[in-house]
Enzyme design. Structure first.
Site, PDB file in Angstrom:
ATOM      1  N   VAL A 122      76.392 -25.199   4.318  1.00 23.63           N
ATOM      2  CA  VAL A 122      77.383 -24.156   4.027  1.00 23.63           C
ATOM      3  C   VAL A 122      78.463 -24.214   5.105  1.00 23.63           C
ATOM      4  O   VAL A 122      78.201 -24.618   6.239  1.00 23.63           O
ATOM      5  CB  VAL A 122      76.760 -22.738   3.969  1.00 23.63           C
ATOM      6  CG1 VAL A 122      75.916 -22.569   2.713  1.00 23.63           C
ATOM      7  CG2 VAL A 122      75.943 -22.436   5.214  1.00 23.63           C
ATOM      8  N   SER A 123      79.668 -23.804   4.721  1.00 23.24           N
ATOM      9  CA  SER A 123      80.818 -23.973   5.619  1.00 23.24           C
ATOM     10  C   SER A 123      80.932 -22.898   6.687  1.00 23.24           C
ATOM     11  O   SER A 123      81.509 -23.139   7.746  1.00 23.24           O
ATOM     12  CB  SER A 123      82.115 -24.004   4.798  1.00 23.24           C
ATOM     13  OG  SER A 123      82.082 -25.072   3.880  1.00 23.24           O
ATOM     14  N   THR A 124      80.420 -21.698   6.406  1.00 29.29           N
ATOM     15  CA  THR A 124      80.535 -20.611   7.381  1.00 29.29           C
ATOM     16  C   THR A 124      79.168 -20.015   7.688  1.00 29.29           C
ATOM     17  O   THR A 124      78.233 -20.127   6.894  1.00 29.29           O
ATOM     18  CB  THR A 124      81.460 -19.491   6.857  1.00 29.29           C
ATOM     19  OG1 THR A 124      80.897 -18.950   5.659  1.00 29.29           O
ATOM     20  CG2 THR A 124      82.849 -20.022   6.558  1.00 29.29           C
TER      21      THR A 124
END
Length: 199
Positions: free
Chosen positions: A8-10
């Site tokens: 996941v990016s964040t």
């Protein structure tokens, strides 16, 4: 063995959905990167997953975009897996047909690879066309010049008056080879014997 990879990016995004899908796919190990963009070069968990994968294993991802930042990166990664004898399987979304452990999956990925090559050729063609247009317009193409036109004229006059190139170059903050190239207008031409003398 099936090895799962999730990303996941964040930090506030949840890996639960990917984790569940990978467990349903019977992944024995799952490696997770959290808070890391798909464009990031350094993805520690992905590196560990690739290192752990042995010939005959399969790397499994929930969706294709969890694995790579663009088509070329994906193709390169799949090639790396193939050379190790490791398969790649995508569970959902675009690219869900990819399963390099099957003939159909390899065919689909072959199409992806062809598209990546096509993309490379288009970019290269556009770059060459852009450079040619810039040259026609009299614009400088390549690395930024270290010396301005005024500095080059100043150096040319100084050398013509008998000053040593090395001294002139030092005054302008460049080395003698760079000055010689600027004065000759040869860009990146090799210096040969003259370059050796100027060092």
């Amino acid at each position: 063995m099936k090895i799962g990879y999730a990303r996941v990016s964040t930090e506030d995004q949840n890996l639960a959905l990917q984790r569940q899908a990978l467990k349903r796919a019977e992944c024995e190990r799952i490696y997770e990167d959290k808070g890391i963009s798909g464009a990031a070069i350094n993805r520690p968990a992905l590196k560990r997953a690739l290192k752990a994968a042995k010939p005959g294993d399969v790397l499994v991802v929930w969706k294709l975009d969890r694995l790579g930042r663009d088509l070329r990166h994906l193709v390169n990664l799949a090639h790396e897996l193939t050379t190790k004898g490791v398969g790649l399987k995508v569970l959902e979304g675009q690219g869900a047909e990819i399963d390099t452990t099957t003939a159909n999956g390899r065919l689909i990925f072959g199409i992806f690879a062809a598209l990546a090559e096509f993309e490379r050729e288009l970019i290269s063609e556009r770059t060459r066309a852009g450079m040619a247009a810039a040259k026609r317009d009299g614009k400088h193409v390549g690395r930024p010049r270290k010396l301005t036109d005024a500095q080059i004229e100043e150096a040319r006059a100084a050398v013509a008056s008998g000053q040593a190139r090395k001294a002139v170059a030092a005054r302008l903050g460049v080395d003698a080879i760079t000055l010689r190239r600027a004065l000759s207008g040869s860009g990146t031409a090799s210096g040969g014997t003259e370059a050796r003398r100027e060092r």
